[in-house]
Design a protein around this motif. Sequence first.
Motif, PDB file in Angstrom:
ATOM      1  N   TYR A   1      35.224  31.748  23.445  1.00 11.80           N
ATOM      2  CA  TYR A   1      35.875  31.950  24.737  1.00 11.80           C
ATOM      3  C   TYR A   1      37.356  31.559  24.675  1.00 11.80           C
ATOM      4  O   TYR A   1      37.688  30.451  24.295  1.00 11.80           O
ATOM      5  CB  TYR A   1      35.174  31.118  25.807  1.00 11.80           C
ATOM      6  CG  TYR A   1      35.425  31.612  27.213  1.00 11.80           C
ATOM      7  CD1 TYR A   1      34.795  32.751  27.683  1.00 11.80           C
ATOM      8  CD2 TYR A   1      36.306  30.944  28.045  1.00 11.80           C
ATOM      9  CE1 TYR A   1      35.025  33.215  28.965  1.00 11.80           C
ATOM     10  CE2 TYR A   1      36.538  31.400  29.335  1.00 11.80           C
ATOM     11  CZ  TYR A   1      35.899  32.539  29.781  1.00 11.80           C
ATOM     12  OH  TYR A   1      36.140  32.997  31.054  1.00 11.80           O
ATOM     13  N   PRO A   2      38.249  32.459  25.076  1.00 10.08           N
ATOM     14  CA  PRO A   2      39.661  32.086  25.063  1.00 10.08           C
ATOM     15  C   PRO A   2      39.925  31.217  26.296  1.00 10.08           C
ATOM     16  O   PRO A   2      39.154  31.229  27.228  1.00 10.08           O
ATOM     17  CB  PRO A   2      40.378  33.432  25.197  1.00 10.08           C
ATOM     18  CG  PRO A   2      39.360  34.406  25.672  1.00 10.08           C
ATOM     19  CD  PRO A   2      38.007  33.787  25.648  1.00 10.08           C
ATOM     20  N   GLY A   3      40.941  30.460  26.286  1.00  8.32           N
ATOM     21  CA  GLY A   3      41.267  29.683  27.484  1.00  8.32           C
ATOM     22  C   GLY A   3      41.039  28.194  27.331  1.00  8.32           C
ATOM     23  O   GLY A   3      41.664  27.399  28.020  1.00  8.32           O
ATOM     24  N   PHE A   4      40.160  27.796  26.420  1.00  7.39           N
ATOM     25  CA  PHE A   4      39.973  26.358  26.243  1.00  7.39           C
ATOM     26  C   PHE A   4      41.268  25.712  25.740  1.00  7.39           C
ATOM     27  O   PHE A   4      41.650  24.642  26.179  1.00  7.39           O
ATOM     28  CB  PHE A   4      38.827  26.068  25.270  1.00  7.39           C
ATOM     29  CG  PHE A   4      37.483  26.330  25.870  1.00  7.39           C
ATOM     30  CD1 PHE A   4      37.024  25.552  26.915  1.00  7.39           C
ATOM     31  CD2 PHE A   4      36.678  27.361  25.419  1.00  7.39           C
ATOM     32  CE1 PHE A   4      35.788  25.786  27.493  1.00  7.39           C
ATOM     33  CE2 PHE A   4      35.444  27.611  25.986  1.00  7.39           C
ATOM     34  CZ  PHE A   4      35.004  26.829  27.030  1.00  7.39           C
ATOM     35  N   LYS A   5      41.917  26.411  24.808  1.00  7.85           N
ATOM     36  CA  LYS A   5      43.160  25.881  24.230  1.00  7.85           C
ATOM     37  C   LYS A   5      44.227  25.639  25.287  1.00  7.85           C
ATOM     38  O   LYS A   5      44.907  24.627  25.261  1.00  7.85           O
ATOM     39  CB  LYS A   5      43.700  26.846  23.151  1.00  7.85           C
ATOM     40  CG  LYS A   5      43.040  26.605  21.811  1.00  7.85           C
ATOM     41  CD  LYS A   5      44.043  26.631  20.674  1.00  7.85           C
ATOM     42  CE  LYS A   5      43.368  26.160  19.397  1.00  7.85           C
ATOM     43  NZ  LYS A   5      43.130  27.240  18.439  1.00  7.85           N
ATOM     44  N   THR A   6      44.356  26.564  26.231  1.00  3.20           N
ATOM     45  CA  THR A   6      45.387  26.395  27.267  1.00  3.20           C
ATOM     46  C   THR A   6      45.059  25.204  28.170  1.00  3.20           C
ATOM     47  O   THR A   6      45.918  24.708  28.868  1.00  3.20           O
ATOM     48  CB  THR A   6      45.534  27.663  28.127  1.00  3.20           C
ATOM     49  OG1 THR A   6      44.257  27.992  28.665  1.00  3.20           O
ATOM     50  CG2 THR A   6      46.031  28.831  27.316  1.00  3.20           C
ATOM     51  N   HIS A   7      43.809  24.776  28.156  1.00  2.00           N
ATOM     52  CA  HIS A   7      43.448  23.588  28.930  1.00  2.00           C
ATOM     53  C   HIS A   7      43.436  22.334  28.056  1.00  2.00           C
ATOM     54  O   HIS A   7      42.817  21.338  28.418  1.00  2.00           O
ATOM     55  CB  HIS A   7      42.069  23.781  29.580  1.00  2.00           C
ATOM     56  CG  HIS A   7      42.079  24.772  30.698  1.00  2.00           C
ATOM     57  ND1 HIS A   7      42.835  24.597  31.823  1.00  2.00           N
ATOM     58  CD2 HIS A   7      41.435  25.944  30.858  1.00  2.00           C
ATOM     59  CE1 HIS A   7      42.647  25.619  32.641  1.00  2.00           C
ATOM     60  NE2 HIS A   7      41.817  26.453  32.074  1.00  2.00           N
TER      61      HIS A   7
ATOM     62  N   ILE B   1      32.512  42.783  41.716  1.00  2.00           N
ATOM     63  CA  ILE B   1      32.634  42.639  40.269  1.00  2.00           C
ATOM     64  C   ILE B   1      32.904  41.179  39.930  1.00  2.00           C
ATOM     65  O   ILE B   1      33.764  40.544  40.531  1.00  2.00           O
ATOM     66  CB  ILE B   1      33.760  43.545  39.713  1.00  2.00           C
ATOM     67  CG1 ILE B   1      33.318  45.012  39.808  1.00  2.00           C
ATOM     68  CG2 ILE B   1      34.116  43.176  38.278  1.00  2.00           C
ATOM     69  CD1 ILE B   1      34.340  46.004  39.307  1.00  2.00           C
ATOM     70  N   LEU B   2      32.118  40.685  38.990  1.00  2.00           N
ATOM     71  CA  LEU B   2      32.337  39.339  38.481  1.00  2.00           C
ATOM     72  C   LEU B   2      32.940  39.517  37.093  1.00  2.00           C
ATOM     73  O   LEU B   2      32.298  40.074  36.202  1.00  2.00           O
ATOM     74  CB  LEU B   2      30.997  38.599  38.395  1.00  2.00           C
ATOM     75  CG  LEU B   2      31.049  37.095  38.149  1.00  2.00           C
ATOM     76  CD1 LEU B   2      31.639  36.368  39.346  1.00  2.00           C
ATOM     77  CD2 LEU B   2      29.648  36.549  37.877  1.00  2.00           C
ATOM     78  N   ASN B   3      34.181  39.086  36.919  1.00  2.00           N
ATOM     79  CA  ASN B   3      34.903  39.342  35.685  1.00  2.00           C
ATOM     80  C   ASN B   3      35.024  38.102  34.801  1.00  2.00           C
ATOM     81  O   ASN B   3      35.686  37.150  35.146  1.00  2.00           O
ATOM     82  CB  ASN B   3      36.311  39.868  36.012  1.00  2.00           C
ATOM     83  CG  ASN B   3      37.162  40.056  34.764  1.00  2.00           C
ATOM     84  OD1 ASN B   3      36.638  40.423  33.707  1.00  2.00           O
ATOM     85  ND2 ASN B   3      38.448  39.815  34.886  1.00  2.00           N
ATOM     86  N   PHE B   4      34.356  38.153  33.637  1.00  2.00           N
ATOM     87  CA  PHE B   4      34.452  37.054  32.683  1.00  2.00           C
ATOM     88  C   PHE B   4      35.514  37.332  31.614  1.00  2.00           C
ATOM     89  O   PHE B   4      35.810  36.457  30.799  1.00  2.00           O
ATOM     90  CB  PHE B   4      33.102  36.832  31.976  1.00  2.00           C
ATOM     91  CG  PHE B   4      32.093  36.075  32.784  1.00  2.00           C
ATOM     92  CD1 PHE B   4      32.057  34.692  32.757  1.00  2.00           C
ATOM     93  CD2 PHE B   4      31.165  36.745  33.570  1.00  2.00           C
ATOM     94  CE1 PHE B   4      31.125  33.987  33.498  1.00  2.00           C
ATOM     95  CE2 PHE B   4      30.226  36.044  34.324  1.00  2.00           C
ATOM     96  CZ  PHE B   4      30.207  34.654  34.283  1.00  2.00           C
ATOM     97  N   ALA B   5      36.038  38.552  31.573  1.00  2.00           N
ATOM     98  CA  ALA B   5      37.046  38.884  30.561  1.00  2.00           C
ATOM     99  C   ALA B   5      38.370  38.215  30.924  1.00  2.00           C
ATOM    100  O   ALA B   5      38.731  38.159  32.089  1.00  2.00           O
ATOM    101  CB  ALA B   5      37.224  40.402  30.478  1.00  2.00           C
ATOM    102  N   PRO B   6      39.075  37.696  29.917  1.00  2.00           N
ATOM    103  CA  PRO B   6      40.357  37.043  30.203  1.00  2.00           C
ATOM    104  C   PRO B   6      41.460  38.080  30.411  1.00  2.00           C
ATOM    105  O   PRO B   6      42.423  38.141  29.672  1.00  2.00           O
ATOM    106  CB  PRO B   6      40.600  36.190  28.962  1.00  2.00           C
ATOM    107  CG  PRO B   6      39.839  36.879  27.879  1.00  2.00           C
ATOM    108  CD  PRO B   6      38.722  37.657  28.507  1.00  2.00           C
ATOM    109  N   ALA B   7      41.284  38.919  31.436  1.00  2.00           N
ATOM    110  CA  ALA B   7      42.240  39.985  31.740  1.00  2.00           C
ATOM    111  C   ALA B   7      42.222  40.181  33.241  1.00  2.00           C
ATOM    112  O   ALA B   7      41.181  40.017  33.867  1.00  2.00           O
ATOM    113  CB  ALA B   7      41.805  41.282  31.056  1.00  2.00           C
ATOM    114  N   SER B   8      43.373  40.514  33.819  1.00  2.00           N
ATOM    115  CA  SER B   8      43.345  40.752  35.258  1.00  2.00           C
ATOM    116  C   SER B   8      43.020  42.222  35.493  1.00  2.00           C
ATOM    117  O   SER B   8      43.519  43.115  34.814  1.00  2.00           O
ATOM    118  CB  SER B   8      44.647  40.324  35.928  1.00  2.00           C
ATOM    119  OG  SER B   8      45.606  41.316  35.780  1.00  2.00           O
TER     120      SER B   8
END
Lengths: 209, 209
Positions: free
Chosen positions: A101-107, B173-180
């Motif tokens: 999962y990306p995003g852990f690093k930014t936290h 929509i539930l979005n888990f992708a790290p994209a807007s």
Amino acid sequence: MSNKKIPESTVSRLFLYLREIVVLCGMNIRTISSAELGERVNLSDVQVRKDLGHVGQFGTSGAGYDTEELKTALEKILGKNKVWNVAVVGAGHLGSALLTYPGFKTHNLNMVAAFDSEDKKIGKKISNVTIQNISEILKNIKDKKVTIGVVAVPAESAQGVADKLVSSGVECILNFAPASISVPENVKIKNVDLSRELETLSYFLANKR
Amino acid sequence: MSNKKIPESTVSRLFLYLREIVVLCGMNIRTISSAELGERVNLSDVQVRKDLGHVGQFGTSGAGYDTEELKTALEKILGKNKVWNVAVVGAGHLGSALLTYPGFKTHNLNMVAAFDSEDKKIGKKISNVTIQNISEILKNIKDKKVTIGVVAVPAESAQGVADKLVSSGVECILNFAPASISVPENVKIKNVDLSRELETLSYFLANKR
């Protein structure tokens, strides 16, 4: 002011305020009132003042909060100025999803170790982390200075894994298993229910038509 | 009272109140004040009254809320009295984890379909749901009366998948992708950042020693 006993839900709101304050600082906005900050995050001014009272004394009556000062204080109290090492136990679907999962690093969260009990998974790499045998937990967690352990195993194995993490010196456990886990008082446990994310959507569906 | 415009953060708190009220009803507690309810969920009485003002008029001044009445009203406004069908797009680690995650059923959420673009995954079953080709989205979502679509694909495919879900008639929509993701105004989108769950732990680590 004591920061030893801030309840978890208040801590979540402090992170919410911090995200807004970072945006405000980026826009060069120097001060903000509790009412304005509350409006941005949909909380009453009373709630904002009560929550920020846990962090310290800010601003003077009427002038609002100094955004830079508030940002620094929030980052410090929330531990955002440090990097924490994380280990994931369970390299099934969920554990693998967390490792990639990306995003852990930014936290400021560093995934440094992963463990599983299935022989065929041991030695495989997920996002640069090599999966190790669950029997290696004790040694690895100490060597890699892990402070956060993630439990991503089936319900029936959750307590055993948590016990191993605790005796290895982990200070926080994030539990994704649908089981309640007991830990000593000095260890922080947080249970995550992924279905909560979906739950709030039912409101929007019920009120659409 | 209009329930058309309750902000998402308020909706989350309404679910929080409902969970507490269900506990209170189970204990046969008939009334509760806004201050007592607030204390149980760590929110001020002002915040509780403001939030519940969205739901309707309850109790009389001083007597507190009637717990049964509040439970019924909250369940209705939050859509908890209905079952919703969910489809997951992306049967990688995260999609598979969601399909096998227990707990959706207790929240009245029914996983009825799963899609992926990889040939080798098509036809496989995860938790009784057969993975289908992504090209089948349109037909399947209509046939199976899916109202919630979960996006669990890499960032670069997220918008394309969302467009397909929207044109199939999905309402949330539930979005888990790290994209807007952009969706039409009448579609509700909720972005989930799994790292947020870990984030709050840094507070406890920073304030332990």
